[in-house]
Design an enzyme around this catalytic site. Structure first.
Site, mmCIF file in Angstrom:
data_model
loop_
_atom_site.group_PDB
_atom_site.id
_atom_site.type_symbol
_atom_site.label_atom_id
_atom_site.label_comp_id
_atom_site.label_asym_id
_atom_site.label_seq_id
_atom_site.Cartn_x
_atom_site.Cartn_y
_atom_site.Cartn_z
ATOM 1 N N SER A 30 -33.024 -20.797 49.050
ATOM 2 C CA SER A 30 -32.575 -20.775 47.731
ATOM 3 C C SER A 30 -31.192 -21.468 47.571
ATOM 4 C CB SER A 30 -32.505 -19.473 47.316
ATOM 5 O OG SER A 30 -33.590 -18.633 47.584
ATOM 6 N N GLY A 31 -31.154 -21.968 46.409
ATOM 7 C CA GLY A 31 -29.916 -22.653 45.898
ATOM 8 C C GLY A 31 -29.967 -23.944 45.527
ATOM 9 N N SER A 32 -29.012 -24.828 45.389
ATOM 10 C CA SER A 32 -28.996 -26.119 44.848
ATOM 11 C C SER A 32 -29.251 -27.048 46.009
ATOM 12 C CB SER A 32 -27.653 -26.330 44.402
ATOM 13 O OG SER A 32 -26.542 -26.422 44.970
ATOM 14 N N THR A 33 -28.763 -26.873 47.326
ATOM 15 C CA THR A 33 -29.014 -27.657 48.457
ATOM 16 C C THR A 33 -30.262 -27.497 48.980
ATOM 17 O OG1 THR A 33 -26.570 -27.584 49.116
ATOM 18 C CG2 THR A 33 -28.222 -28.709 50.498
ATOM 19 N N GLY A 88 -29.393 -22.886 52.324
ATOM 20 C CA GLY A 88 -27.947 -23.037 52.162
ATOM 21 C C GLY A 88 -27.166 -21.965 52.504
ATOM 22 N N ASP A 90 -23.162 -19.904 51.116
ATOM 23 C CA ASP A 90 -22.016 -20.060 50.246
ATOM 24 C C ASP A 90 -20.692 -20.307 50.911
ATOM 25 O OD1 ASP A 90 -23.227 -19.749 47.526
ATOM 26 O OD2 ASP A 90 -23.813 -17.592 48.777
ATOM 27 N N GLY A 102 -25.061 -15.813 46.456
ATOM 28 C CA GLY A 102 -24.647 -16.302 45.409
ATOM 29 C C GLY A 102 -25.567 -16.237 44.151
ATOM 30 N N GLU A 109 -33.605 -13.776 51.581
ATOM 31 C CA GLU A 109 -33.404 -14.915 52.777
ATOM 32 C C GLU A 109 -33.108 -14.189 53.798
ATOM 33 O OE1 GLU A 109 -30.782 -17.596 49.406
ATOM 34 O OE2 GLU A 109 -29.746 -15.768 50.225
ATOM 35 N N LYS A 127 -18.202 -25.791 51.786
ATOM 36 C CA LYS A 127 -18.504 -24.503 51.998
ATOM 37 C C LYS A 127 -18.173 -24.014 53.669
ATOM 38 C CE LYS A 127 -20.844 -24.367 48.496
ATOM 39 N NZ LYS A 127 -22.260 -24.270 48.278
#
Length: 238
Positions: A30-33, A88, A90, A102, A109, A127
């Site tokens: 999950s997340g932007s990357t 990814g 944080d 985040g 996860e 990070k």
């Protein structure tokens, strides 16, 4: 042109996808990357460069994106193993211990990461930290009726815990499991992630926290060198 941070994320996402082989069961983070990684994976499947891939997602967001890209999906309970999980983080410390959550997806996860034969973390250079929790709060998922009690117990452990409030709705963030999230700042950061992970998870009312301890096999870091985005593989400090 994408900004520098986006370029770093794109570079590291592409590097992670290069580790994927035909026939793998993949944990899709999950997340932007991780989202950029899922997009790159979808492109390789569409072009025929990869075949017979099955994905296990860690969030509703990832599930929707993967489905739209035509990536075959299964639930975690429907697979016997996960060959490779890519996600990814944080924060990442020199011993490859992580803070995640985040996006309030850290329970799923962690389930996926712990099931995987190999867990690869993809981040941009912002990070990487020397000590966890000095710059990013530690998420703790709690039962809705227990958040006040857990907040008090976390204070006894030296933490300041605030209920995470939603940005686009009135009231608190609600996780995919229907729980609430406390964001915790420990005085002086987290010196012993393994000990704190256990202490927090032993508190009544806690489902899981965002410390990922002794799970990570490799960290890929996107960075800018001479104006060009590239990837560095971190060496773990024992």
């Amino acid at each position: 042109m994408a900004d520098l941070q986006t370029q770093m994320k794109q570079a590291v996402a592409a590097a992670a996808v290069e580790q994927i082989k035909d026939g793998m069961v993949l944990g899709l983070g999950s997340g932007s990357t991780a989202a950029l990684m899922i997009q790159a994976l979808g492109a390789k499947l569409a072009s025929g460069e990869l075949r017979d891939i099955v994905g296990v997602t860690t969030s509703f967001q990832g599930e929707v994106m993967a489905a739209e890209l035509g990536i075959p999906l299964r639930n975690l309970t429907a697979v016997d193993r996960i060959d490779l999980a890519i996600d990814g983080a944080d924060e990442v410390d020199p011993s490859f211990q992580l803070i995640k959550g985040g996006g309030a997806c850290h329970v799923q996860e962690k389930l996926v990461a712990s099931r995987a034969d190999r867990f690869v973390v993809v981040v941009d250079s912002t990070k990487i930290v020397d000590r966890l929790n000095l710059g990013f709060l530690l998420p703790v998922e709690v039962l809705p009726g227990a958040w006040r009690q857990v907040q008090g117990r976390l204070a006894e452990l030296g933490g300041i815990a605030d209920l995470r409030m939603a940005q686009c709705k009135a009231g608190p963030v609600v996780t995919d499991q229907g729980n609430l999230v406390l964001d915790v700042s420990m005085a002086g950061g987290i010196g012993d992630p393994e000990d704190l992970e256990c202490r927090i998870n032993n508190l009544p009312g806690v489902l899981e926290n965002g410390l990922f301890v002794n799970l990570t096999d490799e960290v890929l870091v996107g960075q800018i060198s001479d104006g060009v985005a590239g990837v560095r593989r971190l060496q773990r400090r024992e």
